[in-house]
Motif scaffolding. Structure first.
Motif, mmCIF file in Angstrom:
data_model
loop_
_atom_site.group_PDB
_atom_site.id
_atom_site.type_symbol
_atom_site.label_atom_id
_atom_site.label_comp_id
_atom_site.label_asym_id
_atom_site.label_seq_id
_atom_site.Cartn_x
_atom_site.Cartn_y
_atom_site.Cartn_z
ATOM 1 N N UNK A 49 0.910 -1.041 -0.109
ATOM 2 C CA UNK A 49 0.037 0.227 -0.035
ATOM 3 C C UNK A 49 0.917 1.349 0.017
ATOM 4 N N UNK A 112 -0.761 -16.908 11.111
ATOM 5 C CA UNK A 112 -0.157 -15.648 11.390
ATOM 6 C C UNK A 112 0.682 -15.778 12.529
ATOM 7 N N UNK A 113 0.239 -16.232 13.746
ATOM 8 C CA UNK A 113 0.909 -16.450 15.016
ATOM 9 C C UNK A 113 1.591 -17.763 15.197
ATOM 10 N N UNK A 114 2.552 -17.722 15.904
ATOM 11 C CA UNK A 114 3.501 -19.019 16.213
ATOM 12 C C UNK A 114 3.613 -19.878 15.228
ATOM 13 N N UNK A 135 11.861 -9.017 10.479
ATOM 14 C CA UNK A 135 10.894 -9.224 9.451
ATOM 15 C C UNK A 135 10.751 -8.066 8.648
ATOM 16 N N UNK A 136 11.385 -6.970 9.058
ATOM 17 C CA UNK A 136 11.049 -5.510 8.143
ATOM 18 C C UNK A 136 12.590 -5.293 7.677
ATOM 19 N N UNK A 160 4.357 -12.624 -0.155
ATOM 20 C CA UNK A 160 3.017 -11.981 0.203
ATOM 21 C C UNK A 160 1.949 -12.834 -0.696
ATOM 22 N N UNK B 41 6.213 -0.287 8.916
ATOM 23 C CA UNK B 41 4.881 -0.629 9.374
ATOM 24 C C UNK B 41 4.133 0.775 9.257
ATOM 25 N N UNK B 106 -6.736 -7.250 11.764
ATOM 26 C CA UNK B 106 -6.747 -8.565 10.958
ATOM 27 C C UNK B 106 -8.118 -8.909 10.680
ATOM 28 N N UNK B 127 -4.660 -4.570 2.260
ATOM 29 C CA UNK B 127 -4.155 -4.344 3.616
ATOM 30 C C UNK B 127 -4.158 -5.662 4.534
ATOM 31 N N UNK B 129 -3.036 -8.660 3.849
ATOM 32 C CA UNK B 129 -1.666 -9.231 3.664
ATOM 33 C C UNK B 129 -0.583 -8.539 4.448
ATOM 34 N N UNK B 130 -0.684 -7.105 4.547
ATOM 35 C CA UNK B 130 0.295 -6.520 5.265
ATOM 36 C C UNK B 130 -0.088 -6.372 6.793
ATOM 37 N N UNK B 132 -1.179 -8.634 8.366
ATOM 38 C CA UNK B 132 -0.646 -10.083 8.888
ATOM 39 C C UNK B 132 0.877 -9.956 9.312
ATOM 40 N N UNK B 133 1.631 -9.320 8.738
ATOM 41 C CA UNK B 133 3.196 -9.169 9.239
ATOM 42 C C UNK B 133 3.037 -8.162 10.248
ATOM 43 N N UNK B 134 2.276 -7.380 10.408
ATOM 44 C CA UNK B 134 2.305 -6.304 11.465
ATOM 45 C C UNK B 134 1.827 -6.983 13.000
ATOM 46 N N UNK B 135 0.947 -7.889 12.551
ATOM 47 C CA UNK B 135 0.350 -8.600 13.856
ATOM 48 C C UNK B 135 1.404 -9.591 14.264
ATOM 49 N N UNK B 136 1.971 -10.310 13.413
ATOM 50 C CA UNK B 136 3.077 -11.160 13.716
ATOM 51 C C UNK B 136 4.155 -10.500 14.535
ATOM 52 N N UNK B 137 4.633 -9.357 14.121
ATOM 53 C CA UNK B 137 5.758 -8.620 14.783
ATOM 54 C C UNK B 137 5.294 -8.189 16.054
ATOM 55 N N UNK B 139 2.701 -9.026 18.042
ATOM 56 C CA UNK B 139 2.297 -10.025 19.095
ATOM 57 C C UNK B 139 3.632 -10.923 19.524
ATOM 58 N N UNK B 140 4.838 -11.040 18.678
ATOM 59 C CA UNK B 140 5.996 -11.554 19.107
ATOM 60 C C UNK B 140 6.607 -10.686 20.146
ATOM 61 N N UNK B 143 5.015 -11.019 23.563
ATOM 62 C CA UNK B 143 5.509 -12.344 24.289
ATOM 63 C C UNK B 143 6.702 -12.221 24.645
ATOM 64 N N UNK B 203 -2.172 -14.660 23.203
ATOM 65 C CA UNK B 203 -0.922 -14.143 23.190
ATOM 66 C C UNK B 203 -0.392 -13.474 24.870
#
Lengths: 161, 249
Positions: A49, A112-114, A135-136, A160, B41, B106, B127, B129-130, B132-137, B139-140, B143, B203
């Motif tokens: 985007x 997405x998670x874990x 990741x970035x 992606x 992000x 998400x 949006x 797709x993007x 998902x990467x944000x959430x993983x980051x 959330x990790x 934790x 989480x």
């Protein structure tokens, strides 16, 4: 009159400003070329985007095609269907690897998670013993990796889907 | 009132204001990788805001561009959640704010990919797709910090305690939502809330964090009643267009 096929050939001379070994066709962001006697319309879709390269790509395409035709060239942007790394051509993936960027690993993201980390081979020594640093990476479309064997730090063009 | 326009402002302003907040970390991240991650992000969010506000301008039909909407409205006309305008605080606070938001976005975008409004569905598909990467980051990090050292745990727990009061605002079911639901533009807020709760619980359990039992709620952003923080954000965000109207580069 210029044909659609010829326009596609000329698009092979328009390169991505951030990864200059790839053409816009390699990246799979050109979705449609329409030729009419009065106008050429080229439809593109963004990778991410907020990709800051899109405006540049848009004007590069307009400039390049305007060199070869004498009718107006219109570049339009569509969001759907959303771009996926599956649209990067095989040639594109090979070029990425030679350039030192690991191409997207053909593995769907199940969760997405874990999720288990994916294995990204090092573009320099092909070792599979690599680790993700972040990741970035340097651009929205890349993650940052390092090879545990040859120590090479490298970009990974993230999957992606 | 045009319900779709109002709704697009909500989604678009959330992206715009949080994108701006994250961009404040540029050059100040705790480590280089995180500096880059947060600005990446931010870029995705501002990109989403561009698409959404552009569409909002078309729906409104008053010839306002995405830039007009981003730079030339007054604070009362912004529809973002109070959550996203909260100050960055420490890194733990920023990550907690991000996680609470990503875990909402998400499932929201998952719902909206099926919207009867094709342009909104297209924006959501892109949006998601993007996101998902944000959430993983985020959330990790939640934790890692929660289940980390005594200090990181304490800080991120404090962040959760501070921000929790802003989360119910994400799930307010009002006349805009019900109006749009009639025609299949948006979907069940209840289901969205359930998906969010599931992600958050999963989480927080892993992070050894405790959801506060204090049920105090703070809302208002969706109606244009903001905390004092938004004014400062807008002072910076709008400065150029206010000082030099119509300027371009």
């Amino acid at each position: 009159m210029v044909t659609e096929k010829e326009i596609w050939q000329h698009l092979d001379d328009v390169f991505d400003p951030e990864i200059p070994v790839l053409t816009v066709a390699d990246l799979g962001i050109v979705r449609k070329v329409e030729v009419s006697p009065k106008e050429i319309t080229i439809t593109i879709t963004p990778t991410y985007s907020g990709c800051p390269a899109m405006q540049r790509i848009e004007s590069d395409i307009r400039e390049k095609i305007s060199e070869v035709v004498d009718i107006p060239v219109r570049v339009t942007l569509v969001l759907a269907p959303a771009w996926t790394t599956d649209w990067i051509t095989e040639t594109g993936k090979k070029k990425l690897e030679e350039y030192g960027i690991a191409p997207p690993v053909d593995e769907p993201d199940k969760s997405v998670l874990f999720a288990e980390p994916i294995v990204v081979p090092c573009p320099k020594c092909t070792s599979k013993n690599t680790r993700m640093i972040s990741q970035f990476g340097s651009t929205a479309c890349k993650a940052h990796y390092q090879c545990n064997d040859c120590q090479e730090p490298f970009d990974y063009f993230k999957c992606l889907r | 009132m045009n319900a779709l326009f109002e709704y697009l402002l909500r989604v678009g302003d959330d992206s715009l204001i949080l994108g701006h907040r994250l961009s404040e970390w540029c050059g100040h991240g705790p480590i280089l990788e995180e500096d880059i991650a947060m600005t990446n992000i931010a870029l995705d969010l501002v990109g989403q805001a561009t698409s959404i506000l552009k569409y909002a301008g078309e729906v409104e039909g008053k010839n306002r561009s995405e830039d007009d909407l981003a730079f030339l409205r007054f604070d009362r006309d912004y529809r973002n959640l109070l959550l996203v305008e909260q100050p960055n605080g420490d890194f733990g606070m920023t990550m907690m704010r991000q996680f609470l938001f990503d875990a909402y976005r998400k499932p929201l975008f998952e719902q909206l990919t099926n919207s009867s409004d094709s342009q909104l569905a297209a924006i959501a598909e892109k949006s998601l797709k993007e996101t998902k990467y944000h959430l993983r980051h985020s959330a990790e990090w939640t934790i890692r910090l929660g289940d980390g050292t005594e200090e990181s745990h304490q800080r991120v727990q404090e962040a959760l305690d501070t921000l929790w009061r802003y989360t119910p605002e994400m799930f307010i079911d009002d006349e805009i939502e019900s109006e749009l639901r009639k025609t299949g533009v948006t979907f069940s807020v209840e289901e969205l809330h359930a998906s969010w709760t599931k992600i958050a619980k999963e989480v927080f359990d892993e992070a050894t964090l405790v959801i506060p039992d204090n049920n105090w709620e703070q809302s208002g952003g969706r109606k244009g009643y903001h905390s004092e923080h938004l004014g400062y954000i807008l002072a910076e965000l709008q400065y150029m267009q206010r000082a030099y109207p119509g300027m371009k580069w």
